[in-house]
Design an enzyme around this catalytic site. Structure first.
Site, PDB file in Angstrom:
ATOM      1  CE  LYS A  87      -3.733  -2.445   2.302  1.00 38.47           C
ATOM      2  NZ  LYS A  87      -4.245  -2.948   3.581  1.00 38.47           N
ATOM      3  CD  GLN A 123      -3.508  -4.791   6.709  1.00 36.89           C
ATOM      4  OE1 GLN A 123      -3.557  -3.739   6.085  1.00 36.89           O
ATOM      5  NE2 GLN A 123      -3.969  -5.919   6.221  1.00 36.89           N
ATOM      6  CG  ASP A 145      -9.635   0.004   5.845  1.00 39.77           C
ATOM      7  OD1 ASP A 145      -9.524  -0.523   4.728  1.00 39.77           O
ATOM      8  OD2 ASP A 145      -8.822  -0.156   6.773  1.00 39.77           O
TER       9      ASP A 145
HETATM   10  N1  GUN Z   1      -7.007  -6.799   6.315  1.00 38.16           N
HETATM   11  C1  GUN Z   1      -7.420  -7.465   5.193  1.00 38.16           C
HETATM   12  N2  GUN Z   1      -8.032  -6.627   4.341  1.00 38.16           N
HETATM   13  C2  GUN Z   1      -8.018  -5.411   4.909  1.00 38.16           C
HETATM   14  C3  GUN Z   1      -8.510  -4.133   4.509  1.00 38.16           C
HETATM   15  O1  GUN Z   1      -9.107  -3.946   3.450  1.00 38.16           O
HETATM   16  N3  GUN Z   1      -8.283  -3.125   5.385  1.00 38.16           N
HETATM   17  C4  GUN Z   1      -7.658  -3.306   6.575  1.00 38.16           C
HETATM   18  N4  GUN Z   1      -7.499  -2.254   7.369  1.00 38.16           N
HETATM   19  N5  GUN Z   1      -7.214  -4.461   6.973  1.00 38.16           N
HETATM   20  C5  GUN Z   1      -7.385  -5.511   6.148  1.00 38.16           C
END
Ligand code: GUN
Length: 294
Positions: free
Chosen positions: A51, A95, A118
């Protein structure tokens, strides 16, 4: 059988995002994303790094916080509040999943909903439920929807069966596809680990979306001839022939399911690249909304 190329579609979105980032910068603001990782889960660490890297490639400001697994909830929430107040940051992502001593819902609730790229904050969940387009929608569901739209697959009126009911994928995806309007209007059924007659239900689907988190769970008997299959799963399975000792496989038994499908996504190279593309797009949207640029 048609292979849906998530990498290619994600690249198209990145081109749009790069242009939107340029336009935003020309208006005096650089969109910024902060990504927070607690602990050292290798898969989460890989996601967080990709990311951060993608932000840089697209010309976004990026800040990465990698915190020790022992970080307290109090310290994590203090960091979130600091990012809420930071004018250079427009998107905040913590995350998931955090270590078990952290109350994830309390951390999510601490994020400024305007920076919640998110789409996990209760305000944004409520907006998705209400069909209010001013909120943020979680990136993986958005990516699945966009894959279908870009591949010319009719969603309106289709029976979509979503396998999995997680906060990150299954639940928001079901809402997104049943909402009114473009990319919506589907008849949605959600099945999960406790569902009876699961195969019977999935066999009645025009579109099967597998987000159950179990390697090769969806077999040929779960899918009818001519269905579209979207595989959200990313599972590590042991593979001594691979230098890393493992390989990534989806929730779908691809080799046996693909011959029956009208279209199917591969793993990797299907939904994965779309999730990150939608995160970047959400970050630009957050920045433009915060600065009233649209
Ligand atoms: N863990 C797996 N997918 C995601 C996501 O889209 N966002 C976040 N914050 N954690 C994740």
């Amino acid at each position: 059988m048609n292979l849906i190329d998530g990498k290619l579609i994600a690249q198209k979105i990145h081109t749009e995002t790069r242009a939107a980032a340029e336009r935003t910068k020309a208006q005096g603001v650089t969109p910024g994303l902060a990504v927070v990782l607690v602990g050292d889960d290798p898969a989460s660490r890989a996601y967080v790094r990709s990311k951060d890297k993608m932000c840089r490639e697209l010309g976004l400001h990026s800040v990465k916080h990698e915190l020790a697994a022992t970080t307290t909830q109090e310290d994590l929430i203090a960091l979130v509040q600091q990012l809420n107040d930071d004018p250079a940051i427009h998107g905040i992502l913590v995350q998931s999943p955090p270590p078990s001593h952290i109350d994830e819902s309390a951390v999510i609730a601490a994020i400024d909903p305007r920076k919640d790229v998110d789409g996990f904050h209760p305000i944004n969940v409520a907006k998705l439920t209400l069909g209010d387009p001013t909120g943020f929608v979680p990136c993986t569901p958005l990516g699945c929807q966009r894959l279908l739209v870009e591949s010319g697959i009719e969603i309106a009126g289709a029976h979509v069966v979503v396998l999995g009911r997680s906060m990150i994928v299954g639940k928001p995806l079901a809402l997104l596809l049943m909402n009114k309007g473009k990319g919506g209007d589907a008849t949605v059924t959600v099945v999960h680990s406790r569902s009876k007659n699961l195969a019977e239900i999935t066999r009645s689907a025009d579109i099967v979306i597998a987000a159950i988190g179990r390697a090769h769970f969806v077999k040929a008997e779960h899918v009818r001839e001519g269905a579209v299959v979207i595989d959200v799963g990313i599972n590590r399975v042991d593979d001594p022939s691979n230098a890393k000792g493992y390989k990534l496989v989806g929730d779908v038994d691809f080799d046996n399911v693909a011959p029956k499908c009208r279209a199917i996504t591969p793993v990797p190279g299907g939904v994965g690249p779309m999730t990150i593309a939608m995160l970047m797009a959400n970050t630009i949207a957050a920045c433009r909304r915060i600065h009233s640029l649209d």
